[in-house]
Scaffold this motif. Structure first.
Motif, short mmCIF file in Angstrom:
data_model
loop_
_atom_site.label_atom_id
_atom_site.label_comp_id
_atom_site.label_asym_id
_atom_site.label_seq_id
_atom_site.Cartn_x
_atom_site.Cartn_y
_atom_site.Cartn_z
N GLY A 177 -14.76 -23.89 -22.90
CA GLY A 177 -15.19 -23.02 -21.82
C GLY A 177 -15.05 -21.56 -22.19
O GLY A 177 -14.28 -21.17 -23.09
N GLU A 220 -10.85 -26.22 -20.71
CA GLU A 220 -12.14 -26.53 -20.08
C GLU A 220 -13.18 -26.72 -21.17
O GLU A 220 -13.32 -25.89 -22.06
CB GLU A 220 -12.56 -25.40 -19.13
N THR A 247 -17.25 -27.57 -22.03
CA THR A 247 -18.62 -27.44 -21.49
C THR A 247 -19.59 -28.28 -22.32
O THR A 247 -19.54 -28.27 -23.56
CB THR A 247 -19.06 -25.97 -21.51
N LYS A 294 -23.68 -28.63 -22.69
CA LYS A 294 -24.98 -27.98 -22.38
C LYS A 294 -26.09 -28.71 -23.10
O LYS A 294 -25.94 -29.12 -24.25
CB LYS A 294 -24.94 -26.52 -22.81
N GLN A 331 -25.88 -27.39 -17.85
CA GLN A 331 -24.51 -27.62 -18.37
C GLN A 331 -23.63 -28.20 -17.28
O GLN A 331 -23.88 -28.04 -16.09
CB GLN A 331 -23.91 -26.31 -18.88
N HIS A 362 -19.15 -29.46 -16.78
CA HIS A 362 -17.79 -29.15 -17.29
C HIS A 362 -16.84 -30.31 -17.00
O HIS A 362 -17.01 -31.05 -16.04
CB HIS A 362 -17.26 -27.88 -16.61
#
Length: 847
Positions: A276, A313, A315, A317, A325, A327
């Motif tokens: 993240g 975190e 992600t 995408k 995206q 999470h």
């Protein structure tokens, strides 16, 4: 108004909120207090007076290493010494407590207090990024939620982030979503379908508010771009992942693999993984994620003591246009490994200890800590064996080093105590600390002489003030306790204080004479000396110095017979012309007050009227004729005899003997013998009586002597536990020397006599008892062995005056250095003897 509100909050938290928890004192104060602010009254809370705080040097020892507090000794208060930032000390921890150790010296004691640092609202909420960009497809369904960045607040509790607000708009609203650990995150909710052709970009402002008073806030700008086409988001298999790693996990190790899917096809369905946007650098330096596979690899070194867990975190995408995206959250827990050795910290430096200190005396204070956790941080201490110390547990890993046995500085003056700290990890780790303890001296050792007694041999006639001897003593103590002074104890020598004879140097133990000594007056004496140290109380010991005076040849021989020689060194003798060769004319007797070789006497004829007529015996002093007297010899002969001793230097004396040659000198003697022979029957009874009396006297004397010696032996053996016959005391040797006395009864026809033999070299007198012949009117007499020339002359004078000329003869034998002389018998007028102090003399007195 802000200042007034701040002061109210400060006073609200500051006023004494201390309480005792587990027998410890706790204070509560807000963070960011000014330097010198009062935390609490230690004197009151610890029960100490201001005098005790000042005299015992109360000080603060912080376990954190930073000196945030100090003690005002004048008022007994604990004050703030430095700025306290709770966030820097405790981070996001709900509780922030600083443990402090209060050390009191003289005697050593330790108190533990805790200061709770309360949070104040001194930090506003902050967003990681001040501007957030979102791409939302115009096909997005109403109600779709878009996660937003959460704000972070360094404060805790009520001062942390409490709510979010969003600027008013037609398409979006703000909702809160609850995640793990009870936290909530803001989400943007689509309330109305987007139409890119009407409005392609939406500008919103997200505001985070905390719960402090006054309220602090932080903002972030949200820029929303309306996109077209790609309308499916990647979906993770799990919303959150959790994994545990040992802190000693090697670099390059696999951590976990995350997975996500996208319903789209083609580039819109291809997923790329990444951390993240808010991922901190501490995570980026430790972990790496594969964009294609989602595998997370460890690329740094973990340290449980630095960070126990990481929340990341992730992600996912897609590659659509616009890209979509989603999470998920990954939590990595670090498992502690025993990789930190225990640390021993001296709270107070060790103090010197007296060697007579009782057991349990506190020497030093220390504590131990281990940066690991759970069992890995449990520490046990061991002390080196053989040292008279042990560790006593105080509280919370605090210990006191105390004495556990007797101390002796003379054996060990410094101890280096090795303390080993070992934790309970697997494998266990340990560390060592050397604590040096100095033992101070106590005056527990008296001075000790090199000998209990000393023998000193001193020549007589020495120079007054000369050194006689030096004694020496040593003391195992140190400093003043080992400084020794010498002195002479008072005692008597011939009824005179010994200080009249000698004096002593108190510093070096040298003994000096006060005057010269005379062997003939004093042969031996004792000096009792004392050595005393300067300790308190002082200790002492005694020794005895035996001083033996050595004889020097300082006395010339003195003539004691003939007695007339004492008046004018001239003796008149008579002898018959009918004397044959070997006739005993006279016997010269001399004594020497010296002893040993210095008293060995020899006789020599120095001058003579006719040297061919007379000779003198070298050792006995007997003057005899060398030939028969002829008619041509002068009637008056004059002899000069020289008497010499054997000393160095040689001493001598002379005596002159005048001899008158007479005719018919034998006739009166013959008539006297005929007269004696005519009365045998008349005197025989008296001879028998004298003999019986002599035997009875000798028997009674022997019996009394035996009884006295037996009683004395019994008393001595009771007092000393040993046989008196085997015990010898120096002082009695001089006062009561050994005696060698032999009494022998002899008969020589009608003449009866008692023979007395004496071999005493140290005695001053000897007694002789004898029976006389029937012609004598005297039954006995006493002969005293002389200690001086004058005494012996007096005895001879008494003997001359007491007995008739014809009633006794004096017979002597004398030991010479190499031979015995023959026994000679002479008449009363010719009786004489040579006395040698160092020889063995045998005397026969015949009636």
């Amino acid at each position: 108004m802000k200042d007034m509100g701040w002061q109210a909050l400060w006073w609200h938290h500051f006023f004494l909120l201390w309480s005792t928890i587990d027998a410890q004192t706790r204070y509560s104060i807000p963070e960011e207090l000014k330097h010198g602010s009062v935390v609490g009254n230690l004197a009151k809370d610890l029960g100490l007076t201001l005098t005790e705080i000042s005299e015992r040097a109360l000080r603060v020892a912080s376990e954190s290493g930073e000196q945030y507090f100090r003690v005002d000794a004048g008022r007994g208060e604990l004050l703030v010494n430095d700025r306290i930032d709770r966030e820097a000390l405790c981070g996001q921890s709900a509780s922030c407590v600083l443990p402090l150790q209060l050390v009191l010296e003289k005697p050593l004691s330790l108190h533990r207090i805790e200061v709770e640092i309360q949070d104040i609202n001194d930090n506003p909420p902050k967003f990681y990024t001040e501007e957030l960009f979102l791409n939302i497809s115009e096909t997005a369904v109403v109600g779709t939620r878009f996660p937003l960045e959460s704000a972070e607040d360094s404060d805790v509790g009520g001062n942390s982030v409490k709510s979010y607000t969003l600027t008013k708009n037609e398409c979006f609203t703000l909702k809160m979503k609850e995640v793990e650990d009870g936290k909530t995150v803001p989400e943007l909710v689509l309330e109305k379908s987007l139409d890119r052709e009407i409005k392609a970009v939406h500008q919103l402002r997200l505001t985070a508010l905390d719960g402090g008073n006054p309220v602090k806030s932080g903002t972030s700008t949200i820029t929303i771009t309306v996109l077209d086409v790609n309308d499916n988001f990647p979906v993770f298999e799990k919303n959150s992942y959790r994994v545990s790693l040992l802190e000693n996990t090697a670099k390059g190790s696999f951590v976990i693999k995350v997975a996500a899917t996208d319903a789209d096809e083609g580039p819109n369905g291809e997923i790329e993984f990444s951390f993240g946007a808010r991922t901190p650098d501490s995570v980026l330096t430790l972990f790496n994620i594969n964009p294609s596979s989602g595998e997370i690899i460890l690329k740094g070194d973990l340290d449980y003591e630095r960070e126990t867990s990481y929340k990341i975190e992730i992600t996912a995408k897609d590659k659509g246009s616009p890209e979509m995206q989603s999470h998920c959250r990954l939590q990595i827990d670090v498992i502690d490994v025993n990789d930190n050795k225990p640390e021993i910290i001296l709270t107070s430096e060790p103090q010197p200890v007296r060697e007579d200190a009782p057991g349990g005396t506190v020497v030093a204070l220390l504590n131990v800590r281990d940066a690991d956790s759970v069992n890995n941080s449990k520490v046990t201490l061991q002390i080196s064996k053989g040292s008279p110390f042990k560790l006593k547990t105080s509280f919370s890993n605090n210990y006191a080093l105390i004495t556990s046995g007797p101390l002796d500085r003379e054996k060990v003056s410094d101890y280096h105590v090795e303390i080993t700290a070992t934790d309970s990890g697997s494998p266990p780790l340990s560390s060592k600390r050397i604590v040096s303890v100095r033992i101070t001296d106590v005056n527990d050792n008296p001075p000790v002489f090199t000998q209990k007694s000393y023998n000193v041999y001193l020549k007589e006639n020495g120079v007054p003030g000369s050194i006689l001897f030096s004694v020496s003593a040593s003391d195992l103590d140190s400093g003043e306790n080992a400084k020794i002074s010498y002195s002479i104890l008072d005692s008597k020598v011939q009824d005179v204080s010994v200080s009249s004879y000698v004096y002593m140097n108190s510093e070096n133990g040298s003994i000096y004479s006060m005057h010269s000594f005379d062997y003939e007056k004093l042969k031996v004496f004792e000096i009792h000396v004392q050595a005393k140290d300067q300790g308190s109380p002082s200790l002492s010991s005694n020794a005895t110095v035996h001083v033996f005076i050595l004889d020097q040849n300082d006395n010339a021989p003195a003539v004691i017979y003939p007695s007339s020689a004492a008046l004018g060194s001239l003796s008149h003798q008579r002898m018959p012309r009918s004397a044959k060769a070997g006739h005993l004319v006279t016997k010269v007797t001399a004594v020497d007050a010296d002893s040993g070789h210095n008293a060995w006497i020899s006789y020599r004829l120095a001058e003579a009227t006719d040297a061919s007529l007379f000779s003198v015996n070298l050792y006995t002093g007997e003057v005899r004729t060398k030939r028969a007297v002829s008619e041509q010899d002068d009637s008056s002969q004059r002899l000069i005899l020289e008497i010499k001793d054997d000393g160095e230097p040689l001493q001598s004396a002379t005596v002159t003997v005048s001899i008158l040659l007479e005719d018919a000198l034998h006739e009166p003697i013959s008539e006297l013998r005929l007269h004696k022979a005519s009365e045998p029957s008349k005197k025989s009874g008296r001879i028998t009586l004298y003999l019986i009396l002599s035997l009875a006297s000798v028997s009674v004397l022997s019996l009394l002597t035996f009884v006295i010696l037996a009683v004395k032996c019994m008393r001595s053996s009771r007092s000393s536990g040993s046989c008196c016959c085997m015990r010898r005391q120096d002082s009695e040797d001089y006062k009561n020397p050994n005696r060698n006395l032999q009494i022998q009864l002899n008969t020589d026809g009608p003449i009866k006599y008692v023979e007395v033999l004496g071999g005493d070299m140290m005695s001053q007198s000897q007694s002789f008892r004898s029976c006389m012949s029937p012609m004598s009117e005297y039954s006995d007499f006493t002969l005293i062995k002389p200690s001086s020339t004058t005494d012996f002359k007096e005895v001879i004078s008494v003997l001359d005056a007491s007995l008739p000329d014809s009633t006794w003869t004096f017979e002597s034998q004398q030991v010479t250095p190499n031979r015995w002389t023959a026994t000679s018998r002479v008449s009363k007028a010719e009786t004489h003897t040579a006395v040698n102090h160092s020889g063995f003399a045998k005397y026969k007195i015949k009636a």
